[in-house]
Write a protein that holds these residues in place. Sequence first.
Motif, short mmCIF file in Angstrom:
data_model
loop_
_atom_site.label_atom_id
_atom_site.label_comp_id
_atom_site.label_asym_id
_atom_site.label_seq_id
_atom_site.Cartn_x
_atom_site.Cartn_y
_atom_site.Cartn_z
N LYS A 94 0.84 -1.21 0.00
CA LYS A 94 0.00 0.00 0.00
C LYS A 94 0.87 1.25 0.00
O LYS A 94 0.43 2.31 -0.41
CB LYS A 94 -0.94 0.00 1.20
N ASP A 113 2.41 -7.71 0.99
CA ASP A 113 1.10 -7.51 1.63
C ASP A 113 0.26 -6.71 0.65
O ASP A 113 0.70 -5.68 0.16
CB ASP A 113 1.36 -6.83 2.98
N HIS A 136 -4.72 -8.53 2.98
CA HIS A 136 -5.30 -7.86 4.14
C HIS A 136 -6.59 -7.13 3.78
O HIS A 136 -6.94 -7.04 2.61
CB HIS A 136 -4.32 -6.79 4.65
N ARG A 189 -6.30 -11.60 12.21
CA ARG A 189 -5.78 -10.29 12.64
C ARG A 189 -6.38 -9.92 13.99
O ARG A 189 -7.60 -9.92 14.19
CB ARG A 189 -6.14 -9.20 11.62
N ILE A 202 -3.34 7.13 11.66
CA ILE A 202 -2.53 5.99 11.26
C ILE A 202 -2.15 5.10 12.45
O ILE A 202 -1.20 4.36 12.42
CB ILE A 202 -1.27 6.43 10.45
N GLY A 241 0.33 0.50 13.81
CA GLY A 241 0.24 1.85 13.27
C GLY A 241 1.46 2.14 12.45
O GLY A 241 2.27 1.25 12.17
N SER A 242 1.59 3.39 12.06
CA SER A 242 2.63 3.74 11.10
C SER A 242 3.40 4.96 11.59
O SER A 242 2.89 5.74 12.40
CB SER A 242 1.93 4.05 9.77
N GLY A 278 3.93 -3.76 10.41
CA GLY A 278 5.01 -2.83 10.03
C GLY A 278 5.01 -1.67 11.00
O GLY A 278 4.75 -1.85 12.18
N GLY A 279 5.30 -0.48 10.50
CA GLY A 279 5.14 0.70 11.34
C GLY A 279 6.38 1.51 11.63
O GLY A 279 6.28 2.63 12.12
N LEU A 280 7.56 0.96 11.33
CA LEU A 280 8.78 1.72 11.63
C LEU A 280 8.79 3.04 10.85
O LEU A 280 8.52 3.05 9.64
CB LEU A 280 10.01 0.88 11.29
N GLU A 321 5.96 -6.58 8.26
CA GLU A 321 5.31 -6.00 7.07
C GLU A 321 5.66 -4.55 6.88
O GLU A 321 4.78 -3.69 6.95
CB GLU A 321 3.80 -6.03 7.29
N GLY A 323 6.34 -0.99 5.21
CA GLY A 323 6.02 -0.28 3.98
C GLY A 323 6.89 0.96 3.88
O GLY A 323 7.88 1.01 3.16
N ARG A 324 6.53 1.96 4.70
CA ARG A 324 7.21 3.26 4.65
C ARG A 324 8.72 3.15 4.80
O ARG A 324 9.48 3.78 4.07
CB ARG A 324 6.65 4.13 5.78
N MET A 425 -1.42 7.25 -2.92
CA MET A 425 -2.60 8.02 -2.48
C MET A 425 -2.88 9.17 -3.44
O MET A 425 -3.68 10.06 -3.12
CB MET A 425 -2.36 8.55 -1.06
N1 LLP Z 1 0.61 -3.81 7.72
C1 LLP Z 1 -0.64 -3.33 7.81
C2 LLP Z 1 -1.73 -4.24 8.14
C3 LLP Z 1 -0.89 -1.97 7.59
O1 LLP Z 1 -2.14 -1.52 7.70
C4 LLP Z 1 0.18 -1.12 7.26
C5 LLP Z 1 -0.06 0.29 7.00
C6 LLP Z 1 1.47 -1.66 7.15
C7 LLP Z 1 1.65 -3.02 7.41
C8 LLP Z 1 2.66 -0.85 6.78
O2 LLP Z 1 2.93 0.16 7.69
P1 LLP Z 1 4.26 1.06 7.50
O3 LLP Z 1 5.45 0.14 7.65
O4 LLP Z 1 4.20 1.65 6.16
O5 LLP Z 1 4.18 2.06 8.57
N2 LLP Z 1 -1.28 6.72 4.56
C9 LLP Z 1 -0.63 6.85 5.84
C10 LLP Z 1 -0.11 5.53 6.34
C11 LLP Z 1 -1.19 4.48 6.42
C12 LLP Z 1 -0.65 3.16 6.87
C13 LLP Z 1 -1.63 2.10 6.61
N3 LLP Z 1 -1.23 0.80 7.00
C14 LLP Z 1 0.50 7.87 5.74
O6 LLP Z 1 0.70 8.41 4.67
O7 LLP Z 1 1.15 8.15 6.73
#
Ligand code: LLP
Length: 471
Positions: A94, A113, A136, A189, A202, A241-242, A278-280, A321, A323-324, A425
Motif C-alpha cells: 500500500k 502484503d 489484508h 488479525r 494511522i 500503526g505507522s 510494520g510501522g517503523l 510487514e 512499507g514506509r 494516495m
Molecule cells: N501492515 C498493515 C496491516 C498496515 O495496515 C500497514 C499500514 C502496514 C503493514 C505498513 O505500515 P508502514 O510500515 O508503512 O508504517 N497513509 C498513511 C499511512 C497508512 C498506513 C496504513 N497501513 C500515511 O501516509 O502516513
Amino acid sequence: MVSTSAAVRSGLHFLPTPTTQTLSPNQLLLPLTAIVNSQDHLEIGGCDVPDLVQRFGSPLYILDEETLRSGCRHYRQAFHRYYPGESLVIYASKAWNCLAVCAIVASEGLGLDVVSGGELYTALQAGVNPELVYFHGNNKSIDELQFAIETGCTIVVDNWHELETLARTKAEGGRMNGNPPSPIRILLRIAPGIDCHTHEYIRTGHRDTKFGFDLDQLDQVFAFVSQKPALNCVGLHAHMGSQIFELQPHVDLAGMMMRWMSKAAQYGLPVKELDIGGGLGIRYTEADDPPSIDEWVRVICEGVVRVCAEQGMPLPRLMAEPGRSLIGSACVTAYTIGSHKVIPGLRTYVTVDGGMSDNPRPITYQSVYRAVLANKLSAEATETVTVAGKHCESGDIVIKEAQLPQTHPGDTLVVMGTGAYNYSMASNYNRLTRSAAVLVNAGEANVILQRESYQDLIHHDCLPERLVEKG
Ligand code: LLP
C-alpha cells in the motif's frame, strides 16, 4: 549524521555523507546515491535531476533503486542476524504498489502484503509468487476473496463477517479453478490494544480500531475456526500503526502475540506464523530520529525468542510487514516552480506544479517535508517561504515553512521522502494528470509510471447519447 541543531545553509546540508552512508535507509533524508554534481545540480542514481525534469516533465517521482534494494536487504539481513528460526519480510505494498516496485521487492526475496484485488492483480502481473502474498483488509468483497482463494495466497482475516463468508464460500464451491478444494490458508488479525505515539489516523493497535478481532472475542474465534475444516489457520497477525519511533510497543506486541499463539494452539489450530506488522518510521526532517531497521528487527526478534524460551514454545515463522521504512526515503518528487506571491511582512508563497494530488500527506496528516533547489544545490538558504500546491484549495500547502535560496520560476524544487503513501494516495483532483515516475540507477532512468494524458482523464467518462450536442 545530520545534526538537528545545524542551521540549514544550503541543499548540500541534506546530502548523504560518509557517516550517514552507514545509516539505515529509513534514517536518510535524501536517497543513498544523492550527490551534488559539477553543475551544482542534485544527482540521484547517477542522473541529473533538472535534466530528468527536462526529459520526463514534472511533477516527477524519482525512485532510487539502490536505496530501495538496500532497505530490503537491511530487513532480511537483520532477521538472519537476530532470529534463529524461519522469517519472512513482507513489503506492505500500500505504500507504493506498481509493477516495477513489486518486481524489485520480490527479486530481493520479500513477500508482499496487498489490501485489494487491484494490489493483488498488480503483484501477480509483476510476477510475485502468490505463496508469498498476504491479503489484508477489513472489508474484502466476495470477488476479492475468491480472487485471493484462486491464486492461493494467504488471507489475513479481519472480522467475523469475513470468517463466516470464507467458511461458507469454501463449503459451497471450493476453488474456482476446479482444483480439488483445499483448506484456505488464513491468518487471524488481532487488535492488540497497545497504544503508540503517532498521528491518530494511522494508529491501529489501540482497542478502539476498525481493524481486527477484539481480544475479548479471541477464544470464540479460535473455537469457531477449529471447527471449520475449510479454514487452515496458520498464524496470527497484528499491526499497531505507522510512522512509529518507539521500540517498546513492538516488544510488548511480540510478547502478547506469542501468548495468543499459545492459546490458539490449545484450540488445536496449527499456528506457526506470527506477523507483527510494520510501522517503523522514517526521517522526514532533521528533527525525526527513527530507530534503524536493524534495531527494530533486533528488539522484536529478541522479544519473541525470550517468550518462546520462557514458555517452552517452538519459534514461529516470524514475519514483518514494513512499507514506509522500505521505500519512503528512496524517492523524491521534483516540481517546477511557477508563480510567487509576496505578502509584505507576512509571507511569500512559492507555487509548484503539483501538490495535494501527488502528495496528499501534508493536507491529510499535517506532515512536514524538507525541500532543496535541485538546480542550485549549494546556494545559501536565505528565505523562509511557503511552498504551495496548484490546487483550488487553501490547505494545499506542500511545505509551510521551507528554507530555500531565492527561487525563480523554472527552478526545480525537490521534496524528499516521498516514496511512501504519495503515488499510492495520488488523485486526479482538479483533473490534474497523475505524475510520472522514473526508476534511476547507475546513470539510467527508466519510466515506471507514465504521466497520464488528458485522454487518460476521460478514458472512463461516458457521455450518454442524449447529452451529445446535435448540430
Ligand atoms: N501492515 C498493515 C496491516 C498496515 O495496515 C500497514 C499500514 C502496514 C503493514 C505498513 O505500515 P508502514 O510500515 O508503512 O508504517 N497513509 C498513511 C499511512 C497508512 C498506513 C496504513 N497501513 C500515511 O501516509 O502516513
